[in-house]
Scaffold this motif. Structure first.
Motif, PDB file in Angstrom:
ATOM      1  N   PRO A   1     -49.331 -14.638 -21.158  1.00  0.00           N
ATOM      2  CA  PRO A   1     -48.033 -14.053 -21.468  1.00  0.00           C
ATOM      3  C   PRO A   1     -47.188 -14.843 -22.462  1.00  0.00           C
ATOM      4  CG  PRO A   1     -47.910 -15.236 -19.399  1.00  0.00           C
ATOM      5  CD  PRO A   1     -49.340 -15.349 -19.875  1.00  0.00           C
ATOM      6  N   THR A   2     -47.611 -16.046 -22.862  1.00  0.00           N
ATOM      7  CA  THR A   2     -46.691 -16.884 -23.649  1.00  0.00           C
ATOM      8  C   THR A   2     -46.858 -16.686 -25.154  1.00  0.00           C
ATOM      9  OG1 THR A   2     -48.161 -18.794 -23.522  1.00  0.00           O
ATOM     10  CG2 THR A   2     -46.491 -18.597 -21.813  1.00  0.00           C
ATOM     11  N   HIS A   3     -45.888 -17.242 -25.905  1.00  0.00           N
ATOM     12  CA  HIS A   3     -45.819 -17.022 -27.362  1.00  0.00           C
ATOM     13  C   HIS A   3     -47.056 -17.516 -28.093  1.00  0.00           C
ATOM     14  CE1 HIS A   3     -44.554 -21.104 -26.537  1.00  0.00           C
ATOM     15  NE2 HIS A   3     -44.938 -21.400 -27.747  1.00  0.00           N
TER      16      HIS A   3
ATOM     17  N   ASP B   1     -50.071 -17.099 -27.107  1.00  0.00           N
ATOM     18  CA  ASP B   1     -51.209 -16.232 -26.748  1.00  0.00           C
ATOM     19  C   ASP B   1     -51.306 -15.098 -27.762  1.00  0.00           C
ATOM     20  OD1 ASP B   1     -52.234 -17.418 -24.299  1.00  0.00           O
ATOM     21  OD2 ASP B   1     -50.287 -16.917 -23.439  1.00  0.00           O
TER      22      ASP B   1
ATOM     23  N   THR C   1     -41.528  -9.367 -16.473  1.00  0.00           N
ATOM     24  CA  THR C   1     -40.850  -9.964 -17.627  1.00  0.00           C
ATOM     25  C   THR C   1     -41.453  -9.411 -18.920  1.00  0.00           C
ATOM     26  OG1 THR C   1     -42.430 -11.764 -17.676  1.00  0.00           O
ATOM     27  CG2 THR C   1     -40.447 -12.095 -16.347  1.00  0.00           C
ATOM     28  N   GLU C   2     -40.733  -9.659 -20.024  1.00  0.00           N
ATOM     29  CA  GLU C   2     -41.251  -9.263 -21.340  1.00  0.00           C
ATOM     30  C   GLU C   2     -42.597  -9.955 -21.595  1.00  0.00           C
ATOM     31  OE1 GLU C   2     -38.448 -10.063 -24.533  1.00  0.00           O
ATOM     32  OE2 GLU C   2     -40.108 -10.110 -25.975  1.00  0.00           O
ATOM     33  N   GLY C   3     -42.664 -11.239 -21.210  1.00  0.00           N
ATOM     34  CA  GLY C   3     -43.914 -11.983 -21.393  1.00  0.00           C
ATOM     35  C   GLY C   3     -45.057 -11.338 -20.638  1.00  0.00           C
ATOM     36  N   ARG C   4     -44.804 -10.972 -19.369  1.00  0.00           N
ATOM     37  CA  ARG C   4     -45.879 -10.363 -18.570  1.00  0.00           C
ATOM     38  C   ARG C   4     -46.354  -9.060 -19.196  1.00  0.00           C
ATOM     39  NH1 ARG C   4     -43.405 -12.570 -13.302  1.00  0.00           N
ATOM     40  NH2 ARG C   4     -44.928 -14.170 -12.796  1.00  0.00           N
TER      41      ARG C   4
ATOM     42  N   ARG D   1     -46.509  -8.384 -22.261  1.00  0.00           N
ATOM     43  CA  ARG D   1     -47.382  -8.679 -23.419  1.00  0.00           C
ATOM     44  C   ARG D   1     -48.855  -8.636 -23.003  1.00  0.00           C
ATOM     45  NH1 ARG D   1     -47.338 -13.582 -26.495  1.00  0.00           N
ATOM     46  NH2 ARG D   1     -48.047 -12.322 -28.230  1.00  0.00           N
TER      47      ARG D   1
ATOM     48  N   ALA E   1     -42.728 -17.341 -19.843  1.00  0.00           N
ATOM     49  CA  ALA E   1     -43.002 -16.871 -21.205  1.00  0.00           C
ATOM     50  C   ALA E   1     -41.729 -16.623 -22.006  1.00  0.00           C
ATOM     51  CB  ALA E   1     -43.854 -15.601 -21.151  1.00  0.00           C
ATOM     52  N   ASP E   2     -40.761 -15.918 -21.419  1.00  0.00           N
ATOM     53  CA  ASP E   2     -39.565 -15.567 -22.198  1.00  0.00           C
ATOM     54  C   ASP E   2     -38.745 -16.801 -22.584  1.00  0.00           C
ATOM     55  OD1 ASP E   2     -40.581 -13.079 -21.844  1.00  0.00           O
ATOM     56  OD2 ASP E   2     -39.020 -12.347 -20.482  1.00  0.00           O
TER      57      ASP E   2
END
Lengths: 243, 243
Positions: free
Chosen positions: A74-76, A78, A114-117, A119, B187-188
């Protein structure tokens, strides 16, 4: 018919910086060997878009299958899914089937989406999902590229999910003999043995143990009777030095 | 000035077949990182002439240095030296300086000088020898390619022999923080942190331990004060979840 060929692409700065020691290559190599797929090459590249896209393109062109590990969290950092989509010039966005999987999973556990999840639901058009029995967020297969997570427990589970759908060949047969002599004394007879059995692959893998040198001789091939015959010759050549 | 770049080439069927788990990549990655050389890519290829020659050529063109591991022993499957010579279109044969090293070593120990052992003195014209304090048979540097043995004890010793002769840059600084929360919840905020510190590389390396997910966050860069500031922000963001 020769076995299908494969390459592996490990994506991750942490391997190249020496922070983490990769284990997924070894896990995949063993699984492919048992499934009758010949792993011909492996590459490790960093979390860099150009490096990933060009490695995916080169390996996808050169081999029947490509298995990737890492960069689908999920992170930037990735970016693997987007890079694989770019390599195939395919559109990518959050896809309904993957998002539904994630929403069901998170909602049942009261976990915030979350937004990350979200992704992790980015899946290229036309890709088939690879099941993740560990933490749900799926991998995917696009063309001949199988995209999987880098966390070893998840990677191993995804390999088990994807392999049954891939047609394998005959597992390569092999026998090995440990010889407690330095490789320098094995080289000449091994060269003759290799010449007498041109259909077999005869490898010598030296080791050092308690200050003494030895070598494991591995004979590989598709014909078990040939391997038996070569092993017999080998053990006669080095009688008394084998294990 | 940016640090010099490097690639590694591991040569050996035994890694790709899953028989052996490579360790040399991890050893080299750590040594290069400490020496200020950025390892950008690693490849594993089998004991196949075309595969080795084309990988050496591609990596030698793309990076400042290439470090190879494996395939320089005495047996018929040891073809790395000849392949590196071919990649540079250079003549190779048994060379006097390398043969003298081997003869002195073997004669002092009453060891027979076999044809296989003499193969280990095959060194391309113009190459510089790399000292092997473990078993004498040398590696070599040709152009920007450093050719070393695959046996881990010997590989590690050869890396220690060759690195002092190579100009390194500034070792990359790094700090890390273990956060006992699943990556999806990091992540966010991490994306915002990365945007606020564009000169730093912020990596998230998820793990699974005793059924719980967490992640190690690693912040890397050349400016220690920037890293300190980013780490402070990070620990404030996840107060209570860090280790």
């Amino acid at each position: 018919m020769p076995n299908p060929t494969a390459a592996m692409l490990v994506i991750g700065d942490e391997i190249l910086s020496g922070r983490t020691r990769d284990i997924n290559m070894h896990v995949l190599a063993q699984a492919l060997n048992a499934h009758g797929i010949d792993l011909k090459e492996a590459r490790v590249v960093s979390d860099d878009r150009d490096a990933i896209v060009s490695a995916v393109t080169a390996l996808s062109d050169a081999y029947d299958h490509v298995f990737t590990s890492g960069g689908i969290g999920p992170t930037h950092d990735d970016i693997t899914a987007d890079c694989v989509a770019a390599a195939f010039d395919t559109h990518i966005d959050v896809r309904d089937d993957a998002r539904d999987l994630l929403l069901r999973h998170y909602e049942s556990r009261g976990v915030e989406v979350t937004e990350g999840r979200l992704r992790m639901a980015r899946i290229p058009d036309g890709a088939t999902l690879i099941e993740n029995p560990v933490s749900v967020a799926p991998g995917f297969t696009l063309g001949n590229v199988h995209v999987m997570a880098g966390v070893p427990t998840i990677f191993e589970a995804m390999v088990a999910s994807v392999l049954p759908a891939i047609k394998g060949g005959a597992p390569l047969l092999s026998q090995s003999l440990r010889i407690d002599k330095p490789e320098g004394e094995l080289a000449d007879p091994l060269r003759e043995l290799a010449a007498d059995f041109p259909d077999l692959s005869i490898g010598s893998y030296p080791f050092q143990q308690n200050g003494a040198f030895g070598s494991n001789i591995v004979i590989r091939g598709e014909n078990g009777a040939d391997i038996d015959a070569a092993m017999l010759r080998l053990s006669e050549l080095f009688r008394g030095a084998g294990a």
